[in-house]
Design a protein around this motif. Structure first.
Motif, PDB file in Angstrom:
ATOM      1  N   GLU A 177       2.375   1.838  -3.493  1.00 51.11           N
ATOM      2  CA  GLU A 177       1.513   2.142  -4.478  1.00 51.11           C
ATOM      3  C   GLU A 177       0.904   3.506  -4.275  1.00 51.11           C
ATOM      4  O   GLU A 177       0.716   4.313  -5.027  1.00 51.11           O
ATOM      5  CB  GLU A 177       0.267   1.083  -4.713  1.00 51.11           C
ATOM      6  CG  GLU A 177       0.749  -0.195  -4.970  1.00 51.11           C
ATOM      7  CD  GLU A 177      -0.608  -0.965  -5.015  1.00 51.11           C
ATOM      8  OE1 GLU A 177      -1.720  -0.702  -4.579  1.00 51.11           O
ATOM      9  OE2 GLU A 177      -0.283  -2.379  -5.518  1.00 51.11           O
ATOM     10  N   LEU A 178       0.978   4.035  -2.915  1.00 47.59           N
ATOM     11  CA  LEU A 178       0.651   5.366  -2.495  1.00 47.59           C
ATOM     12  C   LEU A 178       1.925   6.221  -3.339  1.00 47.59           C
ATOM     13  O   LEU A 178       1.490   7.392  -3.809  1.00 47.59           O
ATOM     14  CB  LEU A 178       0.351   5.547  -0.970  1.00 47.59           C
ATOM     15  CG  LEU A 178      -1.148   5.212  -0.713  1.00 47.59           C
ATOM     16  CD1 LEU A 178      -1.118   5.082   0.636  1.00 47.59           C
ATOM     17  CD2 LEU A 178      -1.987   6.136  -1.161  1.00 47.59           C
TER      18      LEU A 178
ATOM     19  N   PHE B 177     -11.633   8.050  -3.214  1.00 48.50           N
ATOM     20  CA  PHE B 177     -10.206   7.991  -3.012  1.00 48.50           C
ATOM     21  C   PHE B 177      -9.913   6.157  -3.107  1.00 48.50           C
ATOM     22  O   PHE B 177      -8.911   5.840  -3.539  1.00 48.50           O
ATOM     23  CB  PHE B 177      -9.727   8.361  -1.784  1.00 48.50           C
ATOM     24  CG  PHE B 177      -8.357   8.097  -1.372  1.00 48.50           C
ATOM     25  CD1 PHE B 177      -7.561   9.320  -1.429  1.00 48.50           C
ATOM     26  CD2 PHE B 177      -7.961   6.891  -0.478  1.00 48.50           C
ATOM     27  CE1 PHE B 177      -6.044   8.897  -1.140  1.00 48.50           C
ATOM     28  CE2 PHE B 177      -6.527   6.738  -0.323  1.00 48.50           C
ATOM     29  CZ  PHE B 177      -5.505   7.837  -0.561  1.00 48.50           C
TER      30      PHE B 177
ATOM     31  N   TRP C  34      -6.055  -0.578   3.160  1.00 49.96           N
ATOM     32  CA  TRP C  34      -6.388   0.482   2.485  1.00 49.96           C
ATOM     33  C   TRP C  34      -7.190   1.573   2.959  1.00 49.96           C
ATOM     34  O   TRP C  34      -7.299   2.691   2.939  1.00 49.96           O
ATOM     35  CB  TRP C  34      -7.052   0.011   0.951  1.00 49.96           C
ATOM     36  CG  TRP C  34      -5.960  -0.026  -0.007  1.00 49.96           C
ATOM     37  CD1 TRP C  34      -5.475  -1.129  -0.759  1.00 49.96           C
ATOM     38  CD2 TRP C  34      -5.153   0.906  -0.639  1.00 49.96           C
ATOM     39  NE1 TRP C  34      -4.389  -0.934  -1.468  1.00 49.96           N
ATOM     40  CE2 TRP C  34      -4.215   0.438  -1.550  1.00 49.96           C
ATOM     41  CE3 TRP C  34      -4.771   2.385  -0.509  1.00 49.96           C
ATOM     42  CZ2 TRP C  34      -3.316   1.299  -2.337  1.00 49.96           C
ATOM     43  CZ3 TRP C  34      -4.120   3.143  -1.258  1.00 49.96           C
ATOM     44  CH2 TRP C  34      -3.229   2.419  -2.221  1.00 49.96           C
TER      45      TRP C  34
ATOM     46  N   VAL D 174       0.818  -1.218   0.104  1.00 52.40           N
ATOM     47  CA  VAL D 174       0.006  -0.019   0.057  1.00 52.40           C
ATOM     48  C   VAL D 174       0.832   1.341  -0.075  1.00 52.40           C
ATOM     49  O   VAL D 174       0.748   2.377  -0.758  1.00 52.40           O
ATOM     50  CB  VAL D 174      -0.915  -0.047   1.182  1.00 52.40           C
ATOM     51  CG1 VAL D 174      -1.577   1.327   1.362  1.00 52.40           C
ATOM     52  CG2 VAL D 174      -1.976  -1.100   1.101  1.00 52.40           C
TER      53      VAL D 174
ATOM     54  N   SER E  48       1.770   6.862  -6.831  1.00 52.87           N
ATOM     55  CA  SER E  48       0.692   7.545  -7.263  1.00 52.87           C
ATOM     56  C   SER E  48       0.943   9.116  -6.882  1.00 52.87           C
ATOM     57  O   SER E  48       0.201   9.994  -7.176  1.00 52.87           O
ATOM     58  CB  SER E  48      -0.577   7.158  -6.662  1.00 52.87           C
ATOM     59  OG  SER E  48      -0.676   7.564  -5.190  1.00 52.87           O
TER      60      SER E  48
ATOM     61  N   ARG F   3     -10.447   4.897  -6.456  1.00 53.31           N
ATOM     62  CA  ARG F   3      -9.155   5.333  -7.197  1.00 53.31           C
ATOM     63  C   ARG F   3      -7.934   4.440  -7.047  1.00 53.31           C
ATOM     64  O   ARG F   3      -7.200   4.128  -7.977  1.00 53.31           O
ATOM     65  CB  ARG F   3      -8.987   6.638  -7.108  1.00 53.31           C
ATOM     66  CG  ARG F   3      -8.097   7.312  -8.010  1.00 53.31           C
ATOM     67  CD  ARG F   3      -7.891   8.923  -8.047  1.00 53.31           C
ATOM     68  NE  ARG F   3      -7.820   9.374  -6.734  1.00 53.31           N
ATOM     69  CZ  ARG F   3      -8.484   9.874  -5.899  1.00 53.31           C
ATOM     70  NH1 ARG F   3      -9.618   9.736  -6.315  1.00 53.31           N
ATOM     71  NH2 ARG F   3      -8.108  10.395  -4.828  1.00 53.31           N
ATOM     72  N   HIS F   4      -7.494   4.146  -6.074  1.00 58.14           N
ATOM     73  CA  HIS F   4      -6.391   3.558  -5.578  1.00 58.14           C
ATOM     74  C   HIS F   4      -6.484   2.110  -5.484  1.00 58.14           C
ATOM     75  O   HIS F   4      -5.621   1.108  -5.789  1.00 58.14           O
ATOM     76  CB  HIS F   4      -5.833   4.096  -4.295  1.00 58.14           C
ATOM     77  CG  HIS F   4      -5.362   5.348  -4.416  1.00 58.14           C
ATOM     78  ND1 HIS F   4      -4.133   5.923  -4.750  1.00 58.14           N
ATOM     79  CD2 HIS F   4      -5.920   6.609  -4.062  1.00 58.14           C
ATOM     80  CE1 HIS F   4      -4.087   7.040  -4.721  1.00 58.14           C
ATOM     81  NE2 HIS F   4      -5.067   7.559  -4.359  1.00 58.14           N
TER      82      HIS F   4
END
Length: 229
Positions: free
Chosen positions: A144-145, A213, A195, A141, A148, A216-217
């Motif tokens: 990936e954050l 949010f 998440w 997580v 982005s 989207r992720h």
């Protein structure tokens, strides 16, 4: 604890808390009781009338919660782990430990007649395996954050046994707690909870922006998180 007897012979046990809330809130607990919160202007008679009107839903929810509670508990025959059932095999040994692999959980012990001790070995293995999984998913997580363009704050992940929440986020302290009872659900469901808690760093409530949010992720958020409802 109060008891409401229904005309058909069934009963609802509920606990009433008075506080400054605008609405009457009902929460069904895993033991089948209902936690009710209402302000002091609402009469007990009115609350019980609402409980009676919702009796079918409440009692059905209590039954589902009880089944979920029982499913999360291992036995000496099988263990539920990440959405699958694993058989338990006990192997006589002078060493005392348990191993969870892709097909079964093996318990090495000389105390094979001591059920309580065997449960301790199983629970320790599940707890250690779940903590390792959460560390892995947490790194995913965070990565990936970052990819982005969002840099998550330093975060401490802890594993707890919680009766009413799947997870919690103390965003001011950088602390996320994950419920050990998630260990019986698919790994994607565990991921959805992580998440969910990370989303609270940017959205402190459960607003439309919060869920936007998440979707989207983690586009499959609702698919996997809905298994918990």
């Amino acid at each position: 604890m109060k008891e409401l007897k229904l005309p058909d012979g069934r009963s609802i046990h509920y606990e009433l808390t008075r506080n400054q809330v605008r609405n009457i809130n009902f929460r069904v607990k895993a033991d089948g009781t209902v936690r009710v919160s209402a302000n002091s202007r609402v009469t007990v008679a009115y609350i019980e009338r609402l409980l009676a009107q919702r009796a079918d839903y409440i009692l059905s929810a209590a039954e589902r919660l009880s089944e979920r509670e029982n499913r999360s508990k291992p036995t000496l025959d099988r263990v539920n782990w990440l959405g699958r059932e694993y058989p338990v095999r006990i192997i006589r040994s002078t060493r005392e430990f348990a191993v969870l692999d892709e097909t079964e959980i093996r318990i090495f012990t000389i105390r094979d007649g001591d059920g309580e001790y065997l449960f301790e070995l199983i629970n320790k293995t599940i707890s250690d395996s779940f903590a390792a999984l959460c560390r892995e998913l947490n790194e995913r997580v965070r990565r990936e954050l970052s990819e982005s363009g969002l840099e998550p704050p330093p975060t401490r992940i802890s594993i707890k046994d919680m009766s009413s929440r799947w997870g919690s986020c103390s965003y001011n302290k950088g602390h996320i707690s994950i419920n050990i009872r998630l260990a019986v659900y698919p790994r994607e469901t565990v991921l959805s909870v992580i998440w969910h808690e990370y989303a609270h760093y940017w959205h402190h409530d459960h607003s439309a922006a919060f869920y936007a949010f998440l979707e989207r992720h983690f586009p499959e958020y609702r698919k996997w998180n809905d298994l918990l409802k």
